[in-house]
Motif scaffolding. Structure first.
Motif, PDB file in Angstrom:
ATOM      1  N   PHE A 220       0.818  -1.217   0.000  1.00 42.10           N
ATOM      2  CA  PHE A 220       0.000   0.000   0.000  1.00 42.10           C
ATOM      3  C   PHE A 220       0.851   1.267   0.000  1.00 42.10           C
ATOM      4  O   PHE A 220       0.388   2.349   0.341  1.00 42.10           O
ATOM      5  CB  PHE A 220      -0.941  -0.002   1.203  1.00 42.10           C
ATOM      6  N   GLY A 221       2.144   1.154  -0.364  1.00 41.32           N
ATOM      7  CA  GLY A 221       2.985   2.329  -0.510  1.00 41.32           C
ATOM      8  C   GLY A 221       3.393   2.965   0.801  1.00 41.32           C
ATOM      9  O   GLY A 221       3.590   4.177   0.854  1.00 41.32           O
ATOM     10  N   VAL A 222       3.521   2.179   1.877  1.00 36.03           N
ATOM     11  CA  VAL A 222       3.945   2.694   3.189  1.00 36.03           C
ATOM     12  C   VAL A 222       5.308   2.087   3.505  1.00 36.03           C
ATOM     13  O   VAL A 222       5.464   0.867   3.529  1.00 36.03           O
ATOM     14  CB  VAL A 222       2.921   2.317   4.286  1.00 36.03           C
ATOM     15  N   ASP A 223       6.327   2.952   3.743  1.00 38.56           N
ATOM     16  CA  ASP A 223       7.696   2.487   3.917  1.00 38.56           C
ATOM     17  C   ASP A 223       8.007   2.182   5.383  1.00 38.56           C
ATOM     18  O   ASP A 223       7.607   2.905   6.293  1.00 38.56           O
ATOM     19  CB  ASP A 223       8.680   3.558   3.397  1.00 38.56           C
ATOM     20  N   ASN A 224       8.765   1.096   5.583  1.00 35.59           N
ATOM     21  CA  ASN A 224       9.346   0.747   6.894  1.00 35.59           C
ATOM     22  C   ASN A 224       8.275   0.674   7.985  1.00 35.59           C
ATOM     23  O   ASN A 224       8.407   1.231   9.059  1.00 35.59           O
ATOM     24  CB  ASN A 224      10.420   1.767   7.283  1.00 35.59           C
ATOM     25  N   LEU A 225       7.184  -0.051   7.683  1.00 36.29           N
ATOM     26  CA  LEU A 225       6.121  -0.237   8.662  1.00 36.29           C
ATOM     27  C   LEU A 225       6.603  -1.197   9.745  1.00 36.29           C
ATOM     28  O   LEU A 225       7.109  -2.276   9.455  1.00 36.29           O
ATOM     29  CB  LEU A 225       4.873  -0.801   7.979  1.00 36.29           C
ATOM     30  N   ARG A 226       6.413  -0.815  11.028  1.00 39.12           N
ATOM     31  CA  ARG A 226       6.900  -1.640  12.129  1.00 39.12           C
ATOM     32  C   ARG A 226       6.105  -1.339  13.395  1.00 39.12           C
ATOM     33  O   ARG A 226       5.441  -0.315  13.503  1.00 39.12           O
ATOM     34  CB  ARG A 226       8.394  -1.368  12.360  1.00 39.12           C
ATOM     35  N   LEU A 227       6.208  -2.263  14.345  1.00 38.27           N
ATOM     36  CA  LEU A 227       5.571  -2.102  15.655  1.00 38.27           C
ATOM     37  C   LEU A 227       6.547  -1.417  16.604  1.00 38.27           C
ATOM     38  O   LEU A 227       7.718  -1.798  16.691  1.00 38.27           O
ATOM     39  CB  LEU A 227       5.175  -3.486  16.202  1.00 38.27           C
ATOM     40  N   VAL A 228       6.089  -0.378  17.312  1.00 37.63           N
ATOM     41  CA  VAL A 228       6.957   0.362  18.230  1.00 37.63           C
ATOM     42  C   VAL A 228       6.239   0.526  19.569  1.00 37.63           C
ATOM     43  O   VAL A 228       5.030   0.306  19.691  1.00 37.63           O
ATOM     44  CB  VAL A 228       7.324   1.744  17.666  1.00 37.63           C
ATOM     45  N   ALA A 229       7.029   0.940  20.584  1.00 33.87           N
ATOM     46  CA  ALA A 229       6.430   1.289  21.869  1.00 33.87           C
ATOM     47  C   ALA A 229       5.654   2.597  21.714  1.00 33.87           C
ATOM     48  O   ALA A 229       5.734   3.287  20.692  1.00 33.87           O
ATOM     49  CB  ALA A 229       7.523   1.424  22.923  1.00 33.87           C
ATOM     50  N   ALA A 230       4.902   2.973  22.717  1.00 35.36           N
ATOM     51  CA  ALA A 230       4.097   4.188  22.637  1.00 35.36           C
ATOM     52  C   ALA A 230       4.992   5.390  22.378  1.00 35.36           C
ATOM     53  O   ALA A 230       5.975   5.610  23.093  1.00 35.36           O
ATOM     54  CB  ALA A 230       3.329   4.388  23.949  1.00 35.36           C
ATOM     55  N   PRO A 231       4.741   6.187  21.306  1.00 42.17           N
ATOM     56  CA  PRO A 231       5.613   7.327  20.985  1.00 42.17           C
ATOM     57  C   PRO A 231       5.491   8.434  22.034  1.00 42.17           C
ATOM     58  O   PRO A 231       4.437   8.629  22.633  1.00 42.17           O
ATOM     59  CB  PRO A 231       5.092   7.791  19.627  1.00 42.17           C
ATOM     60  N   ALA A 232       6.632   9.141  22.236  1.00 42.26           N
ATOM     61  CA  ALA A 232       6.633  10.239  23.207  1.00 42.26           C
ATOM     62  C   ALA A 232       5.733  11.384  22.751  1.00 42.26           C
ATOM     63  O   ALA A 232       5.058  12.023  23.547  1.00 42.26           O
ATOM     64  CB  ALA A 232       8.067  10.730  23.420  1.00 42.26           C
ATOM     65  N   ASP A 233       5.728  11.638  21.442  1.00 41.66           N
ATOM     66  CA  ASP A 233       4.923  12.735  20.893  1.00 41.66           C
ATOM     67  C   ASP A 233       4.171  12.210  19.679  1.00 41.66           C
ATOM     68  O   ASP A 233       4.701  12.204  18.569  1.00 41.66           O
ATOM     69  CB  ASP A 233       5.811  13.916  20.504  1.00 41.66           C
ATOM     70  N   PRO A 234       2.927  11.721  19.818  1.00 46.40           N
ATOM     71  CA  PRO A 234       2.195  11.169  18.661  1.00 46.40           C
ATOM     72  C   PRO A 234       1.980  12.186  17.558  1.00 46.40           C
ATOM     73  O   PRO A 234       1.816  11.819  16.418  1.00 46.40           O
ATOM     74  CB  PRO A 234       0.860  10.717  19.291  1.00 46.40           C
ATOM     75  N   GLN A 235       1.968  13.519  17.902  1.00 50.66           N
ATOM     76  CA  GLN A 235       1.762  14.518  16.870  1.00 50.66           C
ATOM     77  C   GLN A 235       2.974  14.652  15.957  1.00 50.66           C
ATOM     78  O   GLN A 235       2.863  14.984  14.789  1.00 50.66           O
ATOM     79  CB  GLN A 235       1.450  15.889  17.514  1.00 50.66           C
ATOM     80  N   ALA A 236       4.185  14.427  16.497  1.00 55.35           N
ATOM     81  CA  ALA A 236       5.410  14.596  15.715  1.00 55.35           C
ATOM     82  C   ALA A 236       5.802  13.327  14.991  1.00 55.35           C
ATOM     83  O   ALA A 236       6.584  13.370  14.058  1.00 55.35           O
ATOM     84  CB  ALA A 236       6.555  15.033  16.635  1.00 55.35           C
TER      85      ALA A 236
END
Length: 856
Positions: A220-236
């Motif tokens: 679907f044209g999405v690069d380097n899709l991976r599972l991560v821990a909860a991001p510090a800043d979801p907006q950034a």
């Protein structure tokens, strides 16, 4: 002598002029700096917006990918859970042999769908059956998942009665996992008794491993899709939160495209360079103006500079007006044109002088007229007004434009008008092309499925009120696949384009022809109800398609099969009408090429019956319901058995003994022909070991089996397993395997000859190019089709054909076998013409293996 008063005031004027000039230039510098800052800020804002749009787009496609994966696992889960056999063998009782050994619900789910976990949870919450990574294990569901999912399982039980599975996400072993669960049902099978109480649950686990996430993102044209821990800043950081059945959500992270960054890297340096140049020029002008203002003739220099500035301003206006993509106009109070920029001639082709003094209404065509539009403008107190109108260029072409109008309040042109005109014809045409592509097939230009669906629903709604009939024709091309295989897809595309033209010409205005797929078309015809009219239309369509297609140096012949469904006779629902037409098409293709068939209510019943027979055939292979029968082949000269052809019968538990005509076609269309043919081959080779060493066993090969690519390895394995010498095995092939892929068939046949087996062409004489095949391919024998034996004794032309085939076989050193021998007269003629072998009911009917052993 005192200076004149005017001359005495010159130094003061010079100082005042110098100060005013300095302040003006400083103000201009500040204004340019402000413009630079605003422009830079706007550019940065645009770049950030582009990056945000790219992130939103990737988030949309990622969400679409997750939904597609959920839909796929739910569809697979329904197929297995809402099945009467699964209900009986995994809920009523747990049958490991049925579920795992027969692979009804076992390793194939891991091999074919990559589902790492398959679990069955009984009504008491215990795990009664589990398969992990394709291996049956005794693990409990909660132990393997490492968490409690009772809430999801309880929801699945509540929704089982509605046959609505549930889906959710969890974190298993540090990886995201897609869980789908539902209860077993009988699937509407009347032969399965329904148990009281809650059902057992079937649960699939699809681990979203790093490799799966990468593949899912790339699709679907999405690069380097991976599972991560909860991001510090979801907006950034672009992330997608997946609600987990466990503690806390799961976060997917990827690398979004950054189109705005490239824009900044390209434009900002150029903008900075331009700003530096402007700053340098401004500084130089400031020094020059201050020095000039200090001179005695500062006032005259200032006046001269003002005149120069005015001229430069007029020149800049003229340059901007001519460089703009729009053209500028001015008109007096009567809306007679008084000024047109030279861009007018560039865009319209008309000389400027030919329109000056003429009314604006003669040039532009306003919707509703210019006066009506002006009245609307005067009723709204706005600085400017705009509308979409049209004009004709010098070539007479009608162009669409966007016109702005501003009333002049003061000055020499008071009460007049001025504005701009933007030509938007190309934009509108591009938009029309995009809308056309959304509703039409790119190759043929025909309406696509979306356009057809809208047209059909509209016609059904309109005709239902008038009680008028509608006919739907579902057309599928015959013999099209060999065209792509033999001549390439470019030729195939040209053939499809020509077919679409022929179908268009065969219909009236108001009817519709649409392309549904590769070689599938739908025709919607209104106003005919008589079956004779529909049949004449079908005959005309097929005759048109059967006309030769001359593509380059190739002459191609096709046919067509047509399924007919009618409204309101069959149904007034669009989806059902499409389905009924497809069912009728399926029946037409079963009749033979270049035929048509009307939908009848019993066809749906036959489709259901065929599906039931397909399901029974899957069980027949596991329940040992197949029976081997053998038909001897005799030497015509000695009348001794020289070979036996292996045939198969099906001992159906309810329908009794079934011949191959009842199930071979189903096996070929579903892929079951592969295990069925493997069973016949193995059983025939084992049986041949009990015969005399001089006898050969003959086995038929299906074209489907021939195309799968594992045939050589399978035959080698059976020969090694049974110990039958390769020269005692004969494989019978039909001509269709060579028509579809001649080069591939030749390579495969040479590999089979390398094993030492014999090859024979079955049904010789029914194909249009069998002679060339006999010369090119490594056959050991041929079998004369039984159709030539029917009137052999009475028809001289049949005798001549038989004699010619026998002579051809002898010339090519092939063993010639005649099929369908049913009388002594036929056998005598075959002996007279020197035929090698014969087979038929007159000599022997197919018999069980034990009966053939007595003859050997």
């Amino acid at each position: 002598m005192p200076l004149p008063a005017e001359l005495a005031r010159l130094p003061g004027k010079a100082v005042a002029s110098s100060t005013a000039t300095r302040h003006s230039l400083l103000f201009m510098a500040a204004l340019l700096l402000l413009l630079f800052v605003v422009t830079s800020g706007g550019l940065v804002q645009i770049a950030l917006q582009q990056n945000a749009r790219a992130t939103e787009q990737s988030l949309f496609y990622l969400d679409k990918a997750i939904r597609a994966r959920e839909k796929s696992i739910l569809a697979t889960l329904k197929d297995y859970a809402y099945w009467g056999e699964a209900y009986r063998n995994l809920h009523v009782t747990v049958n490991y042999e049925w579920a795992y050994t027969r692979q009804n619900l076992g390793p194939s789910l891991f091999q074919d769908f990559a589902y790492e976990g398959v679990f069955v949870v009984d009504p008491q919450g215990r795990t009664s059956y589990s398969v992990v990574n394709g291996q049956r294990v005794s693990s409990e569901l909660g132990q393997w998942l490492g968490q409690d999912i009772d809430e999801l399982l309880e929801q699945a039980r509540r929704q089982t009665e509605d046959e609505e599975p549930v889906v959710g996400f969890a974190q298993v072993g540090g990886q995201a996992a897609l869980l789908a669960a539902t209860g077993f049902t009988t699937g509407g099978d009347p032969q399965v008794g329904i148990q009281t109480g809650p059902p057992s649950l079937l649960l699939f686990v699809d681990l979203l491993t790093p490799a799966k996430l990468q593949a899912l993102g790339q699709d679907f044209g999405v690069d380097n899709l991976r599972l991560v821990a909860a991001p510090a800043d979801p907006q950034a950081s672009p992330t997608l939160s997946l609600t987990s059945v466990g503690a806390g959500p799961l976060w997917l992270h990827w690398e979004p495209a950054q189109p705005g960054r490239q824009l900044l890297y390209l434009i900002l340096p150029l903008l900075g360079l331009g700003g530096a140049i402007f700053a340098l020029i401004t500084w130089l002008n400031l020094r020059w103006a201050i020095a000039s203002a200090r001179e005695v003739d500062a006032s005259y220099a200032s006046l001269y500079a003002s005149q120069q500035a005015l001229a430069a301003s007029e020149l800049r206006f003229r340059d901007v007006a001519e460089a703009a993509s729009d053209w500028i106009w001015e008109a007096d109070a009567e809306l007679r044109l008084t000024y047109l920029s030279t861009r007018f001639q560039t865009l319209t082709g008309h000389p400027v002088s030919s329109w000056l003094g003429r009314p604006l209404s003669e040039l532009m065509q306003f919707p509703g007229g210019l006066d009506a539009w002006l009245q609307g403008c005067n009723s709204h107190a706005m600085a400017s007004h705009n509308c979409e109108c049209q004009y004709r260029d010098l070539d007479g072409e009608l162009r669409t434009c966007h016109l702005t109008l501003l009333r002049i309040e003061d000055g020499p042109m008071a009460d007049g008008y001025r504005g701009t005109v933007s030509d938007i014809t190309d934009e509108l045409q591009a938009q029309a092309r995009i809308e056309h592509l959304l509703l039409h097939d790119a190759l043929t230009g025909l309406p696509n499925r979306n356009r057809m669906q809208a047209f059909l629903e509209g016609k059904l709604k309109a005709l239902s009120s008038a009680s008028k009939p509608l006919v739907m024709l579902s057309i599928d091309l015959d013999r099209f696949k060999p065209v792509n295989d033999s001549f390439g897809h470019e030729v195939g595309d040209q053939v499809l384009a020509e077919v679409s033209q022929r179908l268009r010409f065969a219909l009236r205005d108001g009817d519709l022809v649409a392309r549904m797929g590769n070689d599938e078309f739908i025709l919607i015809v209104c106003g005919i109800a008589a079956a004779q009219e529909v049949e004449r239309l079908c005959a005309r369509l097929i005759a048109g398609i059967e006309q030769p297609f001359n593509i380059g140096s190739h002459t191609i012949f096709l046919g067509a099969s047509i399924g007919v469904a009618m409204s309101p006779a069959d149904t007034s629902e669009a989806d059902e009408l499409l389905r009924f037409a497809d069912i009728a098409l399926y029946q037409a293709k079963g009749i033979g090429q270049s035929s048509w068939c009307f939908y009848a209510k019993d066809m749906n019943e036959r489709v259901i019956e065929r599906r039931q027979l397909e399901s029974d055939l899957r069980q027949a292979l596991a329940n040992e319901e197949l029976r081997l029968v053998l038909q001897p082949r005799y030497s015509v000269s000695s009348q001794r058995i020289v070979a036996a052809e292996a045939l198969v019968r099906w001992q159906h538990p309810q329908r009794g003994l079934l011949g191959p005509d009842s199930f071979i076609a189903i096996a070929e269309s579903t892929g079951l022909i592969i295990p069925l043919s493997a069973w016949v081959l193995r059983a025939a080779c084992r049986e041949a070991l009990s015969w005399s060493e001089a006898l050969i066993v003959s086995v038929n090969l299906s074209p489907v089996e021939f195309r799968r690519g594992q045939l050589v390895a399978q035959i080698r394995a059976v020969l090694e397993e049974t110990g039958l010498p390769a020269h005692r095995l004969e494989l019978e092939l039909t001509e269709s395997v060579m028509v579809e892929d001649a080069e591939g068939a030749l390579a495969l046949m040479l590999e089979l000859k390398g094993l030492g087996v014999r090859l024979s062409m079955d049904d010789f004489g029914t194909g249009y190019s069998s002679l060339s095949y006999l010369r090119t391919f490594p056959f050991d024998g041929l079998k004369i089709d039984r159709s030539f034996m029917t009137d052999l004794h009475a028809a001289e032309n049949s005798q001549a054909i038989i004699q010619a085939i026998i002579g051809l076989g002898r010339a090519l050193a092939l063993t010639v076998t005649a099929e369908g021998v049913e009388t002594q007269e036929q056998l005598d003629l075959l002996r007279k013409y020197g035929c090698d072998e014969a087979q038929g009911y007159f000599l022997s009917r197919p018999m069980p293996p034990e009966a053939l052993r007595l003859l050997c």
